[in-house]
Write a protein that holds these residues in place. Structure first.
Motif, PDB file in Angstrom:
ATOM      1  N   HIS A  58       0.594  -1.820  -0.042  1.00  0.00           N
ATOM      2  CA  HIS A  58       0.201   0.056  -0.258  1.00  0.00           C
ATOM      3  C   HIS A  58       0.692   1.047  -0.155  1.00  0.00           C
ATOM      4  CE1 HIS A  58      -3.222  -2.734   1.632  1.00  0.00           C
ATOM      5  NE2 HIS A  58      -4.184  -1.739   0.712  1.00  0.00           N
ATOM      6  N   ARG A  60       1.385   5.610   0.839  1.00  0.00           N
ATOM      7  CA  ARG A  60       0.337   6.321   1.318  1.00  0.00           C
ATOM      8  C   ARG A  60       0.853   7.592   0.113  1.00  0.00           C
ATOM      9  NH1 ARG A  60       2.259   6.491   5.640  1.00  0.00           N
ATOM     10  NH2 ARG A  60       3.832   8.194   5.559  1.00  0.00           N
ATOM     11  N   VAL A  62       1.173  11.660   0.266  1.00  0.00           N
ATOM     12  CA  VAL A  62       1.027  12.434   1.309  1.00  0.00           C
ATOM     13  C   VAL A  62       0.917  14.127   0.950  1.00  0.00           C
ATOM     14  CG1 VAL A  62       2.328  14.021   3.030  1.00  0.00           C
ATOM     15  CG2 VAL A  62       1.802  11.454   2.891  1.00  0.00           C
ATOM     16  N   THR A  72      -1.681  13.597   4.861  1.00  0.00           N
ATOM     17  CA  THR A  72      -1.967  12.514   3.669  1.00  0.00           C
ATOM     18  C   THR A  72      -2.993  12.161   3.452  1.00  0.00           C
ATOM     19  OG1 THR A  72      -1.187  11.194   5.605  1.00  0.00           O
ATOM     20  CG2 THR A  72      -3.008  10.130   4.196  1.00  0.00           C
ATOM     21  N   ARG A  74      -4.608  10.830   0.522  1.00  0.00           N
ATOM     22  CA  ARG A  74      -5.216   9.072   0.533  1.00  0.00           C
ATOM     23  C   ARG A  74      -4.350   8.443   0.312  1.00  0.00           C
ATOM     24  NH1 ARG A  74      -5.606   6.727  -4.774  1.00  0.00           N
ATOM     25  NH2 ARG A  74      -7.912   6.361  -4.450  1.00  0.00           N
ATOM     26  N   TYR A  75      -4.749   6.635   0.024  1.00  0.00           N
ATOM     27  CA  TYR A  75      -3.836   5.709   0.171  1.00  0.00           C
ATOM     28  C   TYR A  75      -4.660   4.741  -1.237  1.00  0.00           C
ATOM     29  CZ  TYR A  75      -2.922   6.279   5.064  1.00  0.00           C
ATOM     30  OH  TYR A  75      -2.487   6.387   6.430  1.00  0.00           O
ATOM     31  N   ALA A 100       3.380   2.704   2.324  1.00  0.00           N
ATOM     32  CA  ALA A 100       3.362   2.258   3.841  1.00  0.00           C
ATOM     33  C   ALA A 100       3.261   0.905   4.212  1.00  0.00           C
ATOM     34  CB  ALA A 100       1.263   2.805   3.763  1.00  0.00           C
ATOM     35  N   LEU A 161     -11.528   2.686   4.520  1.00  0.00           N
ATOM     36  CA  LEU A 161     -10.099   1.703   4.477  1.00  0.00           C
ATOM     37  C   LEU A 161     -10.398   0.553   4.251  1.00  0.00           C
ATOM     38  CD1 LEU A 161      -7.769   4.067   6.836  1.00  0.00           C
ATOM     39  CD2 LEU A 161      -8.098   3.491   4.391  1.00  0.00           C
ATOM     40  N   ILE A 179      -1.543   1.729   9.814  1.00  0.00           N
ATOM     41  CA  ILE A 179      -1.840   2.856   9.394  1.00  0.00           C
ATOM     42  C   ILE A 179      -1.567   3.408  11.001  1.00  0.00           C
ATOM     43  CG2 ILE A 179      -4.375   2.276   9.502  1.00  0.00           C
ATOM     44  CD1 ILE A 179      -5.018   4.705   8.242  1.00  0.00           C
ATOM     45  N   ASP A 183      -2.311   9.730  11.575  1.00  0.00           N
ATOM     46  CA  ASP A 183      -2.235   9.205   9.832  1.00  0.00           C
ATOM     47  C   ASP A 183      -4.168   9.453   9.161  1.00  0.00           C
ATOM     48  OD1 ASP A 183       0.688   8.374   8.854  1.00  0.00           O
ATOM     49  OD2 ASP A 183      -0.158   6.033   9.020  1.00  0.00           O
ATOM     50  N   ILE A 187      -6.078  12.198   7.753  1.00  0.00           N
ATOM     51  CA  ILE A 187      -7.086  11.958   6.447  1.00  0.00           C
ATOM     52  C   ILE A 187      -8.402  12.971   6.744  1.00  0.00           C
ATOM     53  CG2 ILE A 187      -8.633  10.020   5.576  1.00  0.00           C
ATOM     54  CD1 ILE A 187      -6.000   8.307   5.699  1.00  0.00           C
ATOM     55  N   GLN A 213      -0.347   1.464  14.810  1.00  0.00           N
ATOM     56  CA  GLN A 213      -0.095   1.235  13.365  1.00  0.00           C
ATOM     57  C   GLN A 213      -1.451   0.352  13.480  1.00  0.00           C
ATOM     58  OE1 GLN A 213       4.069   1.639  11.694  1.00  0.00           O
ATOM     59  NE2 GLN A 213       2.995   3.557  11.920  1.00  0.00           N
TER      60      GLN A 213
END
Length: 234
Positions: A58, A60, A62, A72, A74-75, A100, A161, A179, A183, A187, A213
């Protein structure tokens, strides 16, 4: 390095409707690359010399603001394109892309973008459909920022998510990449303190479980009620 096989990209939405020979031509011009967790794929305002397809992991996205803050945006999940600055009429990347988790990507030189656009209409149409979806997502976030309480925004972000990368576990649905609470704060346009307070309250109520995380949604239906502004605002 051995040649790449079209099975890497066949079945992905951006290549939907394309003939096997065209997939061979596209993947034959790609190079594979690995990016370790927390390392950049590319940086904001860097010359957009390549565009990418995420195969595993994934990313991230930024955005650095003029006052030096990182937000941030989106992912990116496996199967999505990134770094498509030329599709947006840009010659530089509009944001930073940071792994990520450990990532595997395909990369193509950006100079191939006009050729791909001219020779593979399905690829072009699918790419701009993806761009449109991202713009719609950005518009939705603006509306959420303007009209929703912070509890709703955080709940919506977690549910999105989960939909994007959720993995069922014994505890619930795990957001399947690292995450942090910071983060989530970025978002949703709030503070680390607020996110920590909400997650702690939701843990007490049995909606989520969180750690370093790591976030697992235990009761998605109840969290949806929070997102809709009905109950359990923490």
């Amino acid at each position: 390095m051995g040649s790449l096989d079209r099975s890497l990209i066949a079945g992905l939405s951006v290549f939907e409707g394309m003939a096997a020979a065209d997939l061979d031509r596209i993947v034959g011009q790609a190079r594979s690359m690995r990016i370790a967790k927390d390392q950049p794929v590319f940086e904001q305002e860097q010359d957009a010399l390549s565009f990418f397809l995420l195969l595993d992991g994934h990313v991230r996205v930024v955005k650095s603001t003029p006052d030096g803050q990182d937000v941030t945006v989106r992912y990116i999940s496996p199967g999505e394109l990134l770094g498509i600055a030329h599709a947006l009429g840009r010659t530089t990347y509009p944001a930073n892309a940071i792994a990520a988790a450990d990532c595997v990507l395909l990369a193509w030189p950006s100079q191939l973008w006009p050729t791909f656009a001219a020779n593979f209409p399905s690829f072009t149409a699918n790419t701009y459909k993806s761009v449109g979806a991202r713009l719609q997502d950005a518009h939705t976030r603006v509306i959420e920022m303007s009209t929703e309480q912070v509890e709703q925004r955080v709940a919506h972000a977690l549910l999105k998510l989960v939909k994007q990368s959720g993995r069922k576990t014994e505890e619930g649905i795990l957001i399947d990449f690292p995450i942090s609470r910071q983060d989530i704060a970025e978002i949703t346009g709030t503070t680390l303190h607020t996110v920590s307070r909400l997650l702690s309250a939701w843990e007490d109520q049995g909606l989520v479980k969180s750690g370093r995380q790591k976030v697992t949604v235990v009761e998605p239906h109840r969290l949806l009620l929070v997102a809709e502004g009905h109950v359990e605002k923490g």
